[in-house]
Design an enzyme around this catalytic site. Structure first.
Site, PDB file in Angstrom:
ATOM      1  N   GLU A 179       0.837  -1.210   0.000  1.00 35.86           N
ATOM      2  CA  GLU A 179       0.000   0.000   0.000  1.00 35.86           C
ATOM      3  C   GLU A 179       0.872   1.259   0.000  1.00 35.86           C
ATOM      4  O   GLU A 179       0.640   2.199  -0.774  1.00 35.86           O
ATOM      5  CB  GLU A 179      -0.897  -0.034   1.248  1.00 35.86           C
ATOM      6  CG  GLU A 179      -1.750   1.208   1.409  1.00 35.86           C
ATOM      7  CD  GLU A 179      -2.797   1.075   2.511  1.00 35.86           C
ATOM      8  OE1 GLU A 179      -2.929  -0.027   3.093  1.00 35.86           O
ATOM      9  OE2 GLU A 179      -3.489   2.074   2.782  1.00 35.86           O
ATOM     10  N   GLY A 222      -2.128  30.751 -10.604  1.00 32.33           N
ATOM     11  CA  GLY A 222      -2.882  31.941 -10.210  1.00 32.33           C
ATOM     12  C   GLY A 222      -4.339  31.596  -9.949  1.00 32.33           C
ATOM     13  O   GLY A 222      -4.646  30.532  -9.390  1.00 32.33           O
TER      14      GLY A 222
END
Ligand code: FAD
Length: 384
Positions: free
Chosen positions: A248, A345
C-alpha cells in the site's frame, strides 16, 4: 527528462508495451470523466469489470485465480499510468482492489477463499475493501477493538470500521478483528462478505479530496461468518496487516512521484503560454528556479521509490526503504502541489483546472496508509 524517460532504465520492452496498453485505457476510459465522477462522488461499477477483464486488478496475483503472475515493475507501471486519469479517487479505489485488499488473500488464503473472494475480485466482479482502521485506531492498529468471538463453527463480529475505501459498495472486506488478548498478539484477519445480517454502512464520509472514491464508516452487530473465512492463523493477523501495508505504501509513493511529474509538466506547459508583464510567466527566474528545485527533488523521490520497488520485487525486506519513499515523496508532493497551484494563479483555484483538484487530492498522501509521523517512527526504530 520526463519520468517516462527515466523509467526506461528500469523497464523492459514488455513493461513498456504494458504501459501503452494501460495508458490507452486510462486516457480513453477514465480521464474524460475525471470531473464528472468527482462531482458524482462515485464512479461506475463497470470500471472494475473493465479493469478486471484487462488484467489490471491481478497483475502480480496467482494465475490460477485469474491473476497474471507478473513482477512488481508491472504494478509500478499500472500505478504510474493510472495518474493520467486525473482522478485520484478512482485510482485509489482501483489500487485498493488490486494491491491492498486482495494481496493477503493471494498470499495466505485457502483454496476455497481464493475461489470465493480472490478470483471474482481480480475479474472485477466483486468489489473488495480493506477494513483495518477504526474510529479509535488508525495509526495504532494494535489497539483495534472490533471483536470476532468464536461460537462453534462461527465468528460473531461486533464493532466498527472507519474511513474504509470502497466501503459503501464492497462485496467483501479483508477485515482485521480482535480474536484474542489486547495488543498486536490478538489480531486476526478474515474475509467478510457484506451480505451478512447485522452489517451496515453507517455513513458515506464527505471528504476534502479523492472525491470519486467512496469512503465509509461500517458497523458490525452480531455478524456471523464461518470460521473457514479466517485468513491464515488465528491471532497472527497483525503481522500480515503490517506486511500488507508495504504494498500500500509503495503504491502511494509510486503514484505520488507520477503525480508530481504530472503537476510540474502541466505547470511548465501553462507557464509557457500564460503571459504577464509582457512575457510567459515561466520566464520569471523565481519560477524557473522553483521548478528546477522541484525537478531535482522529484528525481530523488523517484530514485528512492524505484530502489524500494527493486527490493520489494526481489522479495527482500524493504520496510525501511518503503517508509522513506512514502515519507519523502508524500511530504515533497505537498510543496510541489502548493507551488504548482500558486503558479496557475486564479485558474489554480477553479475546480475545472486539474491542478486545483490535484492539490487537494495529494493532501491524503501524508495521512492515509500510515502518516508521515508513523513513517518517521518506523525509520528511526529501524535505524537506531
Ligand atoms: C480517504 C481515506 C481513505 C482511507 N482508506 C482506508 C481503508 O481503505 N482502509 C483502512 O483500514 N483505513 C483507511 N484509511 C485510514 C488511514 O489509514 C488512517 O486515517 C491513517 O492511518 C491515520 O490514522 P488516524 O486517522 O486514526 O490518525 P491518528 O492515528 O489519530 O493520528 C493523528 C495524528 O497523530 C499522529 N500520531 C499518531 N501516532 C503517532 C506517534 N507514534 N508519533 C507521532 N505522531 C503520531 C499522526 O501522525 C497524526 O498526525 C483511510 C483514510 C482516509 C483519510
Amino acid at each position: 527528462m520526463s519520468l517516462d524517460q527515466i523509467s526506461r532504465t528500469a523497464y523492459s520492452e514488455d513493461h513498456e508495451a504494458f504501459r501503452q496498453t494501460v495508458r490507452q485505457f486510462v486516457e480513453k476510459e477514465l480521464a474524460p470523466h475525471a470531473l464528472e465522477w468527482d462531482r458524482a462522488g462515485i464512479f461506475p461499477r463497470e470500471i472494475f469489470n473493465k479493469c478486471g477483464e484487462l488484467g489490471f486488478l491481478g497483475i502480480n496475483h496467482d494465475p490460477k485465480y485469474g491473476g497474471s503472475g507478473l513482477d512488481y515493475w508491472y504494478v509500478t507501471v499500472w500505478s504510474e499510468e493510472l495518474v493520467r486519469s486525473r482522478n485520484a479517487g478512482v485510482n485509489m479505489a482501483l489500487l485498493v482492489q488490486g494491491q491492498m485488499a486482495t494481496p493477503i488473500i493471494n498470499e495466505i488464503g485457502t483454496e476455497e477463499q481464493k475461489r470465493e473472494f480472490l478470483q471474482p475480485a481480480l475479474m472485477g466482479e466483486k468489489i473488495a475493501a480493506l477494513g483495518v482502521s477504526e474510529p479509535g485506531a488508525g495509526s495504532d492498529v494494535a489497539n483495534l477493538k472490533t471483536t470476532a468471538r468464536r461460537v462453534g463453527d462461527e465468528y460473531v463480529i461486533n464493532g466498527s470500521k472507519m474511513w474504509i475505501t470502497n466501503g459503501t459498495r464492497a462485496d467483501f472486506i479483508t477485515l482485521a478483528v480482535r480474536t484474542g488478548e489486547p495488543g498486536y498478539g490478538g489480531v486476526s484477519l478474515v474475509t467478510f462478505p457484506t451480505d451478512v445480517k447485522g452489517f451496515q454502512v453507517s455513513k458515506k464520509l464527505d471528504k476534502v479530496g479523492n472525491l470519486a472514491s467512496d469512503t465509509a464508516i461500517l458497523y458490525f452487530e452480531d455478524c456471523r461468518i464461518p470460521v473457514r473465512y479466517l485468513l491464515g492463523e488465528e491471532n497472527q493477523g497483525f503481522y500480515h496487516v503490517m506486511t500488507n501495508f508495504q504494498g500500500e505504501r509503495l503504491t502511494a509513493a509510486i503514484t505520488t512521484c507520477a503525480a508530481m511529474d504530472q503537476m510540474i509538466s502541466e505547470s511548465i506547459r501553462y507557464g509557457s503560454e500564460r503571459e504577464a508583464f509582457g512575457r510567459p510567466i515561466i520566464k520569471f527566474q523565481v519560477w524557473r528556479h522553483k521548478f528546477a528545485e522541484h525537478l531535482a527533488a522529484m528525481e530523488a523521490a523517484k530514485r528512492l521509490t524505484y530502489h524500494a520497488v527493486a527490493l520489494f520485487d526481489a522479495k527482500e525486506n524493504a520496510v525501511k526503504e518503503i517508509s522513506m519513499a512514502k515519507l519523502f515523496a508524500g511530504d515533497l508532493a505537498q510543496e510541489v502541489a502548493y507551488d504548482c497551484q500558486q503558479f496557475f494563479g486564479g485558474m489554480g483555484y477553479i475546480e475545472e483546472t486539474h491542478i486545483a483538484r490535484a492539490w487537494r487530492d495529494i493532501r491524503l498522501i501524508t495521512i492515509g496508509g500510515g502518516t508521515s509521523e508513523v513513517m518517521k517512527e518506523i525509520i528511526s526504530k529501524m535505524s537506531f
